[in-house]
Design an enzyme around this catalytic site. Structure first.
Site, PDB file in Angstrom:
ATOM      1  N   ASP A 128       0.842  -1.199   0.000  1.00 40.44           N
ATOM      2  CA  ASP A 128       0.000   0.000   0.000  1.00 40.44           C
ATOM      3  C   ASP A 128       0.881   1.254   0.000  1.00 40.44           C
ATOM      4  OD1 ASP A 128      -2.398  -1.665   0.411  1.00 40.44           O
ATOM      5  OD2 ASP A 128      -1.477  -2.040   2.357  1.00 40.44           O
TER       6      ASP A 128
ATOM      7  N   HIS B 189      -4.679  -3.281   6.561  1.00 41.34           N
ATOM      8  CA  HIS B 189      -4.482  -3.556   5.137  1.00 41.34           C
ATOM      9  C   HIS B 189      -5.823  -4.005   4.559  1.00 41.34           C
ATOM     10  CE1 HIS B 189      -3.186  -5.037   1.306  1.00 41.34           C
ATOM     11  NE2 HIS B 189      -3.680  -6.222   1.601  1.00 41.34           N
TER      12      HIS B 189
HETATM   13  P1  NAX Z   1      -2.334 -18.242  -3.927  1.00 43.43           P
HETATM   14  O1  NAX Z   1      -3.698 -18.787  -3.731  1.00 43.43           O
HETATM   15  O2  NAX Z   1      -1.736 -18.215  -5.274  1.00 43.43           O
HETATM   16  O3  NAX Z   1      -1.322 -19.031  -2.978  1.00 43.43           O
HETATM   17  C1  NAX Z   1      -1.592 -19.304  -1.642  1.00 43.43           C
HETATM   18  C2  NAX Z   1      -0.861 -20.590  -1.318  1.00 43.43           C
HETATM   19  O4  NAX Z   1      -0.964 -20.804   0.091  1.00 43.43           O
HETATM   20  C3  NAX Z   1      -1.434 -21.823  -1.998  1.00 43.43           C
HETATM   21  O5  NAX Z   1      -0.400 -22.498  -2.704  1.00 43.43           O
HETATM   22  C4  NAX Z   1      -1.956 -22.664  -0.835  1.00 43.43           C
HETATM   23  O6  NAX Z   1      -1.809 -24.060  -1.059  1.00 43.43           O
HETATM   24  C5  NAX Z   1      -1.063 -22.187   0.294  1.00 43.43           C
HETATM   25  N1  NAX Z   1      -1.582 -22.459   1.633  1.00 43.43           N
HETATM   26  C6  NAX Z   1      -2.864 -22.432   2.061  1.00 43.43           C
HETATM   27  N2  NAX Z   1      -2.935 -22.809   3.354  1.00 43.43           N
HETATM   28  C7  NAX Z   1      -1.663 -23.061   3.751  1.00 43.43           C
HETATM   29  C8  NAX Z   1      -1.102 -23.500   4.966  1.00 43.43           C
HETATM   30  N3  NAX Z   1      -1.860 -23.764   6.030  1.00 43.43           N
HETATM   31  N4  NAX Z   1       0.228 -23.669   5.024  1.00 43.43           N
HETATM   32  C9  NAX Z   1       1.013 -23.426   3.945  1.00 43.43           C
HETATM   33  N5  NAX Z   1       0.527 -23.021   2.766  1.00 43.43           N
HETATM   34  C10 NAX Z   1      -0.801 -22.836   2.664  1.00 43.43           C
HETATM   35  O7  NAX Z   1      -2.364 -16.776  -3.262  1.00 43.43           O
HETATM   36  P2  NAX Z   1      -1.347 -15.564  -3.490  1.00 43.43           P
HETATM   37  O8  NAX Z   1      -1.795 -14.777  -4.644  1.00 43.43           O
HETATM   38  O9  NAX Z   1       0.034 -16.082  -3.455  1.00 43.43           O
HETATM   39  O10 NAX Z   1      -1.675 -14.690  -2.199  1.00 43.43           O
HETATM   40  C11 NAX Z   1      -1.362 -15.145  -0.906  1.00 43.43           C
HETATM   41  C12 NAX Z   1      -1.997 -14.257   0.145  1.00 43.43           C
HETATM   42  O11 NAX Z   1      -1.497 -12.933   0.064  1.00 43.43           O
HETATM   43  C13 NAX Z   1      -3.507 -14.113   0.006  1.00 43.43           C
HETATM   44  O12 NAX Z   1      -4.072 -14.257   1.315  1.00 43.43           O
HETATM   45  C14 NAX Z   1      -3.691 -12.704  -0.474  1.00 43.43           C
HETATM   46  O13 NAX Z   1      -4.943 -12.166  -0.097  1.00 43.43           O
HETATM   47  C15 NAX Z   1      -2.564 -12.017   0.231  1.00 43.43           C
HETATM   48  N6  NAX Z   1      -2.149 -10.697  -0.284  1.00 43.43           N
HETATM   49  C16 NAX Z   1      -1.765  -9.763   0.621  1.00 43.43           C
HETATM   50  C17 NAX Z   1      -1.302  -8.513   0.248  1.00 43.43           C
HETATM   51  C18 NAX Z   1      -0.871  -7.506   1.259  1.00 43.43           C
HETATM   52  O14 NAX Z   1      -0.555  -6.373   0.849  1.00 43.43           O
HETATM   53  N7  NAX Z   1      -0.813  -7.777   2.572  1.00 43.43           N
HETATM   54  C19 NAX Z   1      -1.278  -8.124  -1.189  1.00 43.43           C
HETATM   55  C20 NAX Z   1      -1.266  -9.286  -2.118  1.00 43.43           C
HETATM   56  C21 NAX Z   1      -2.147 -10.431  -1.720  1.00 43.43           C
HETATM   57  O15 NAX Z   1      -3.466 -10.147  -2.096  1.00 43.43           O
END
Ligand code: NAX
Length: 327
Positions: free
Chosen positions: A159, A187
């Site tokens: 952000d 956030h």
């Molecule tokens: P993806 O869905 O591509 O990847 C998430 C991965 O996490 C998957 O491979 C899944 O198998 C794995 N996972 C789920 N539960 C797990 C666990 N208990 N232990 C280990 N791995 C696990 O999501 P992606 O685009 O990589 O985003 C990841 C996260 O970042 C999301 O929650 C998203 O909302 C968040 N974000 C946060 C941002 C921020 O500024 N704070 C911005 C970007 C993003 O939106």
């Protein structure tokens, strides 16, 4: 030679993980001298994909990359870890209420907090990226009583960086001309990017833009940028999120520049009327590996209302996870 840093990335097979791991392995997280040991944590169904990424990391022959381990066991993943990047989270499914979302994420961040508590290195630093990031960080922290609370942080650097670029475009300046940007609060769409302390060419940014641009364009554009990226790309921010995670840890470890600060989601000490313990974004300076909230900023009525709205949302999230017994 420098002793290695152990970095654990959860959600390693996800899209942020794919953009993040190569940056870490190439030495951008800490510095270009510190060897890296990578731990990739995934759920069982995604371990194979994470192993594929590990193969590609191998194929880069990164000079600093000492080892890569892939696991679905949080205890193993966090054993001896110096930096925990908690990226994997449960996304909001259609029709899911906020309580359900927080509960589902409790099932992830509670055991990860416990595993950090059991095995992380004494100097561990944790950055939660997975949403809802601030409250997920609160959950993990609550289950790691032996880790100092201030080591749990949530990412608002994306952000912050978005705000820098929006302002730079508006004023026709370089991002390097902008100092003291602040993101306050959660956030989420309620976050408050504050231009009243931001300096451009030594002068306050808010005085160099129209109030209508600030209120009706800048703030909503920054706050809703994530949705705009999804709309344009057909997928959520990944490389920019990974970049912000690298920036967050790099700044925490290596410090902010003199005359500048950054934004981090950190446990409140009560500064600026933010209830103690909430993980909220603040302006912080970093030095000697520690962050400190910038004190003494004057908060006018416009900013006060917006900070309060975002902080109230954080308090509601905390109440919900309390009711669920997660903190
Ligand atoms: P993806 O869905 O591509 O990847 C998430 C991965 O996490 C998957 O491979 C899944 O198998 C794995 N996972 C789920 N539960 C797990 C666990 N208990 N232990 C280990 N791995 C696990 O999501 P992606 O685009 O990589 O985003 C990841 C996260 O970042 C999301 O929650 C998203 O909302 C968040 N974000 C946060 C941002 C921020 O500024 N704070 C911005 C970007 C993003 O939106």
């Amino acid at each position: 030679t420098q002793s290695p840093v152990t970095v654990t990335v959860t959600g390693a097979a996800g899209q942020i993980g794919y953009a993040l791991l190569f940056r870490i392995a190439s030495g951008q997280l800490i510095d270009s001298r510190t060897p890296v040991k990578l731990r990739l944590l995934e759920i069982p169904q995604a371990v194979k994909a994470a192993e594929g990424t590990a193969m590609e990391l191998d194929d880069c022959a990164f000079p600093l990359l000492e080892s890569i381990e892939v696991t679905d066991d949080a205890t193993k993943a966090f054993d001896g870890t110096n930096v925990g990047l908690l990226v994997g989270a449960r996304p909001r499914a259609q029709g899911m209420e906020r309580g359900d979302l927080l509960e589902a994420n409790g099932g992830i961040f509670k055991p990860q907090g416990e595993a950090l508590n059991a095995g992380a290195a004494d100097d561990v630093r944790v950055l939660v990226v997975g949403n809802p990031a601030n409250t997920n960080a609160l959950i993990a922290q609550a289950h790691a009583p032996d880790v100092p609370a201030e080591r749990f942080t949530a990412m608002t650097r994306l952000d912050h960086n978005r705000a820098l670029s929006q302002l730079a475009h508006k004023l026709g300046v370089s991002v390097t001309d902008i100092k003291k940007m602040t993101i306050w609060g959660n956030h989420s769409a309620t976050q408050y990017p504050d231009l009243f302390h931001t300096e451009v060419g030594g002068k306050i940014a808010a005085e160099q833009v129209e109030q209508s641009w600030l209120a009706d364009e800048f703030i909503p554009t920054v706050a809703k940028r994530g949705a705009a990226i999804i709309e344009a790309r057909g997928a959520s921010s990944a490389a920019s999120a990974a970049n912000a995670a690298v920036d967050h840890v790099h700044t925490w470890v290596n410090g902010t520049a003199d005359g500048d600060w950054t934004s981090m989601g950190i446990p409140s000490d009560g500064s600026y009327g933010v209830p103690e313990g909430l993980i909220s974004s603040f302006p912080v300076t970093c030095s000697n590996g520690k962050y400190e909230i910038v004190q003494g900023l004057e908060i006018d009525e416009f900013s006060r209302q917006r900070i309060d709205a975002s902080v109230n949302e954080l308090a509601e999230e905390r109440d919900t996870v309390r009711q669920l017994g997660l903190v």
